[in-house]
Scaffold this active site. Structure first.
Site, PDB file in Angstrom:
ATOM      1  N   LYS A  40       0.845  -1.203   0.000  1.00  0.00           N
ATOM      2  CA  LYS A  40       0.000   0.000   0.000  1.00  0.00           C
ATOM      3  C   LYS A  40       0.881   1.255   0.000  1.00  0.00           C
ATOM      4  O   LYS A  40       2.081   1.180   0.310  1.00  0.00           O
ATOM      5  CB  LYS A  40      -0.915  -0.019   1.221  1.00  0.00           C
ATOM      6  CG  LYS A  40      -0.191  -0.036   2.564  1.00  0.00           C
ATOM      7  CD  LYS A  40      -1.141  -0.360   3.704  1.00  0.00           C
ATOM      8  CE  LYS A  40      -0.413  -0.360   5.041  1.00  0.00           C
ATOM      9  NZ  LYS A  40      -1.259  -0.900   6.122  1.00  0.00           N
ATOM     10  N   ARG A 140     -11.061  -0.117  14.472  1.00  0.00           N
ATOM     11  CA  ARG A 140     -11.010   0.603  13.197  1.00  0.00           C
ATOM     12  C   ARG A 140     -12.095   0.092  12.257  1.00  0.00           C
ATOM     13  O   ARG A 140     -13.063   0.789  11.978  1.00  0.00           O
ATOM     14  CB  ARG A 140      -9.614   0.442  12.599  1.00  0.00           C
ATOM     15  CG  ARG A 140      -9.339   1.298  11.394  1.00  0.00           C
ATOM     16  CD  ARG A 140      -7.866   1.342  11.036  1.00  0.00           C
ATOM     17  NE  ARG A 140      -7.319   0.058  10.629  1.00  0.00           N
ATOM     18  CZ  ARG A 140      -6.060  -0.119  10.208  1.00  0.00           C
ATOM     19  NH1 ARG A 140      -5.236   0.917  10.147  1.00  0.00           N
ATOM     20  NH2 ARG A 140      -5.614  -1.306   9.861  1.00  0.00           N
ATOM     21  N   HIS A 170      -6.795  -7.574  12.725  1.00  0.00           N
ATOM     22  CA  HIS A 170      -5.552  -6.795  12.744  1.00  0.00           C
ATOM     23  C   HIS A 170      -5.195  -6.459  14.188  1.00  0.00           C
ATOM     24  O   HIS A 170      -6.040  -5.996  14.950  1.00  0.00           O
ATOM     25  CB  HIS A 170      -5.772  -5.506  11.934  1.00  0.00           C
ATOM     26  CG  HIS A 170      -4.514  -4.730  11.675  1.00  0.00           C
ATOM     27  ND1 HIS A 170      -3.397  -5.284  11.096  1.00  0.00           N
ATOM     28  CD2 HIS A 170      -4.208  -3.420  11.896  1.00  0.00           C
ATOM     29  CE1 HIS A 170      -2.455  -4.357  10.970  1.00  0.00           C
ATOM     30  NE2 HIS A 170      -2.917  -3.224  11.452  1.00  0.00           N
ATOM     31  N   ARG A 227       0.258 -10.933   6.429  1.00  0.00           N
ATOM     32  CA  ARG A 227       0.305  -9.702   5.643  1.00  0.00           C
ATOM     33  C   ARG A 227       1.589  -8.979   6.040  1.00  0.00           C
ATOM     34  O   ARG A 227       1.642  -8.277   7.046  1.00  0.00           O
ATOM     35  CB  ARG A 227      -0.930  -8.837   5.956  1.00  0.00           C
ATOM     36  CG  ARG A 227      -2.255  -9.564   5.754  1.00  0.00           C
ATOM     37  CD  ARG A 227      -3.448  -8.640   5.996  1.00  0.00           C
ATOM     38  NE  ARG A 227      -3.451  -8.040   7.314  1.00  0.00           N
ATOM     39  CZ  ARG A 227      -4.038  -8.548   8.389  1.00  0.00           C
ATOM     40  NH1 ARG A 227      -4.709  -9.690   8.326  1.00  0.00           N
ATOM     41  NH2 ARG A 227      -3.988  -7.917   9.550  1.00  0.00           N
ATOM     42  N   TYR A 272      15.318  31.272   5.442  1.00  0.00           N
ATOM     43  CA  TYR A 272      14.185  32.142   5.786  1.00  0.00           C
ATOM     44  C   TYR A 272      14.163  32.423   7.286  1.00  0.00           C
ATOM     45  O   TYR A 272      14.383  31.528   8.099  1.00  0.00           O
ATOM     46  CB  TYR A 272      12.869  31.457   5.409  1.00  0.00           C
ATOM     47  CG  TYR A 272      12.613  31.414   3.916  1.00  0.00           C
ATOM     48  CD1 TYR A 272      12.436  32.582   3.177  1.00  0.00           C
ATOM     49  CD2 TYR A 272      12.520  30.190   3.256  1.00  0.00           C
ATOM     50  CE1 TYR A 272      12.186  32.534   1.812  1.00  0.00           C
ATOM     51  CE2 TYR A 272      12.271  30.130   1.895  1.00  0.00           C
ATOM     52  CZ  TYR A 272      12.101  31.315   1.179  1.00  0.00           C
ATOM     53  OH  TYR A 272      11.853  31.250  -0.158  1.00  0.00           O
ATOM     54  N   CYS A 318      13.889  24.847   3.210  1.00  0.00           N
ATOM     55  CA  CYS A 318      13.005  25.538   2.256  1.00  0.00           C
ATOM     56  C   CYS A 318      12.143  24.508   1.517  1.00  0.00           C
ATOM     57  O   CYS A 318      12.259  23.313   1.746  1.00  0.00           O
ATOM     58  CB  CYS A 318      13.823  26.317   1.234  1.00  0.00           C
ATOM     59  SG  CYS A 318      15.125  27.343   1.912  1.00  0.00           S
ATOM     60  N   ASP A 320      12.359  23.616  -1.623  1.00  0.00           N
ATOM     61  CA  ASP A 320      13.110  22.822  -2.598  1.00  0.00           C
ATOM     62  C   ASP A 320      14.582  22.656  -2.255  1.00  0.00           C
ATOM     63  O   ASP A 320      15.303  21.964  -2.970  1.00  0.00           O
ATOM     64  CB  ASP A 320      13.029  23.500  -3.977  1.00  0.00           C
ATOM     65  CG  ASP A 320      11.628  24.003  -4.252  1.00  0.00           C
ATOM     66  OD1 ASP A 320      10.719  23.171  -4.303  1.00  0.00           O
ATOM     67  OD2 ASP A 320      11.449  25.234  -4.359  1.00  0.00           O
TER      68      ASP A 320
HETATM   69  C1  LIG Z   1      -0.630  -1.887   6.795  1.00  0.00           C
HETATM   70  C2  LIG Z   1      -1.281  -3.135   7.222  1.00  0.00           C
HETATM   71  C3  LIG Z   1      -0.531  -4.308   7.387  1.00  0.00           C
HETATM   72  C4  LIG Z   1       0.976  -4.337   7.300  1.00  0.00           C
HETATM   73  O1  LIG Z   1       1.517  -3.819   8.488  1.00  0.00           O
HETATM   74  P1  LIG Z   1       3.088  -3.839   8.752  1.00  0.00           P
HETATM   75  O2  LIG Z   1       3.222  -3.365  10.143  1.00  0.00           O
HETATM   76  O3  LIG Z   1       3.675  -2.887   7.773  1.00  0.00           O
HETATM   77  O4  LIG Z   1       3.537  -5.218   8.526  1.00  0.00           O
HETATM   78  C5  LIG Z   1      -1.218  -5.468   7.663  1.00  0.00           C
HETATM   79  N1  LIG Z   1      -2.569  -5.477   7.802  1.00  0.00           N
HETATM   80  C6  LIG Z   1      -3.302  -4.365   7.684  1.00  0.00           C
HETATM   81  C7  LIG Z   1      -4.775  -4.442   7.868  1.00  0.00           C
HETATM   82  C8  LIG Z   1      -2.689  -3.145   7.407  1.00  0.00           C
HETATM   83  O5  LIG Z   1      -3.428  -2.040   7.307  1.00  0.00           O
END
Ligand SMILES: *Cc1c(COP(=O)(O)O)cnc(C)c1O
Length: 377
Positions: A40, A140, A170, A227, A272, A318, A320
């Site tokens: 992602k 979430r 998660h 994941r 600046y 700055c 850039d």
């Molecule tokens: C981003 C995400 C992950 C990966 O998490 P890491 O800490 O980068 O391994 C896994 N599951 C879900 C739902 C996420 O949003």
């Protein structure tokens, strides 16, 4: 934003580091557990397509993205493996989801009801693949109980245009030590209750992010897929709190060059607002990177590496450009390392994160599209 190639500022991405980290994780997985590479946010700033291909070579059998468009990008780049969109996609986009054969996350019963109507209207050519998410304590997204999940499964069973492909949750504290572990266990128990309470399970059951995969791999009922995100990029999910079971190799280097070097007399203002005034005669170098590149103003006072030496960023950063204090005169074109190794010294992304009082995930994502990503082995 246009990618700025005609400038020495670039992020160098080491594909072999991504491959090695992924391969090390795949090798540790219990038999039958697969690895989906999380790419992602453009592969946490490393480039989604290049990362996905490197992960694939190392044994990843699927991918996770956050948005529908990120999934489309992978499909258009020729990725044929399963791709799961981790956030919620509105039912109104279902024809796109089906066209690109993406798997999506389901968190509420209302979504299913609405989707049923849409699928009928678009006369979908194949069923849409659904992963039911269980909110076990992240707060979430997800169904909150076994009863809710059962109800969703029954609903899906009765709609031939819906396919139940996954069940997941998660964890919110997998990267913490003792205090976080108790909460992790609570989440795991809740997930286990759902997993064991169902009559049968879908193709994929998954709960591990990098931290869970690295530090809770011995636990049961975590599912048959992980994941794997941040670890793949060589970043330790805990920062520096817990050691990884194998060396995580950072994949990203951020480099530039000095474009002007000058000797300023004592008492001259730099940048600046004249927040820095030379306390004595000093060599000052200008580096073409600024907050529009994601190298934000709060980096003032941090250091970069030139010929192995730490050089402080002086004056405000700055849009850039920024200025650094050099220990001596260096020719224009001398390499500047903002993240990575330089003549034996090293600045880690974690150190940048600590300076900014944040996490390396955010530092990587901040790097804007203007900075070209160059791929090396
Ligand atoms: C981003 C995400 C992950 C990966 O998490 P890491 O800490 O980068 O391994 C896994 N599951 C879900 C739902 C996420 O949003």
């Amino acid at each position: 934003m246009v990618v700025t190639y005609h400038r020495p500022t670039r992020a160098i991405i080491h594909r072999n580091a991504i491959e090695e980290n992924t391969r090390n994780e795949v090798a540790r997985l219990p038999k039958g557990r697969e690895l989906f590479a999380v790419v992602k946010a453009d592969g946490y700033g490393h480039g989604a397509i290049a990362t996905a291909n490197a992960a694939k070579r190392a044994g990843a059998t699927g991918f996770c993205v956050a948005t529908l468009d990120e999934g489309i990008e992978l499909r258009e780049a020729g990725i044929i493996e399963p791709i799961l969109v981790l956030s919620v996609v509105f039912p109104s986009y279902l024809s796109v989801v089906v066209d690109y054969d993406l798997s999506i996350t389901i968190a509420t019963h209302e979504w299913l009801t609405e989707a049923q109507q849409v699928l009928k209207e678009i006369d979908a050519k194949r069923p849409v693949k659904l992963h039911l998410k269980v909110d076990t304590g992240m707060g979430r997204l997800g169904f909150r109980s076994l009863a809710e999940v059962k109800e969703a499964v029954t609903f899906i069973e009765h709609d031939p245009l819906m396919e139940w492909e996954g069940l997941f949750t998660h964890f919110s504290t997998a990267d913490e030590k003792a205090a976080g572990y108790a909460y992790w266990q609570k989440q795991e128990a809740r997930f286990k209750e759902v997993v064991t309470g169902l009559d049968y399970l879908p193709r994929y059951v998954h709960s591990s992010n990098s931290a869970t995969a690295l530090w809770h791999d011995d636990e049961e009922k975590l599912g048959n897929m992980v994941r794997f995100g941040v670890g793949m990029y060589g970043l330790n999910p805990s920062g520096t709190l817990i050691d990884a079971p194998y060396e995580l190799k950072p994949a990203l280097e951020l480099v530039s060059e000095v474009i002007q070097v000058k000797l300023l007399p004592k008492g001259e203002g730099v940048g600046y607002g004249k927040t820095y005034v030379t306390p004595a005669e000093e060599w000052i170098g200008t580096v073409p990177i600024g907050y529009a590149d994601g190298w934000i103003r709060k980096m003032q006072g941090f250091s970069v590496l030139v010929e192995g030496q730490y050089c402080e960023i002086v004056g405000r950063v700055c849009m850039d450009q920024m200025m650094i204090r050099l220990p001596q005169a260096y020719p224009v074109g001398t390499k500047v390392t903002l993240i990575g190794k330089n003549h034996g010294a090293e600045i880690k992304m974690q150190e940048v994160a600590e300076y900014l009082d944040t996490i390396h995930y955010e530092v990587a994502c901040l790097l804007s599209e203007r900075v070209p990503r160059l791929y090396q082995e």
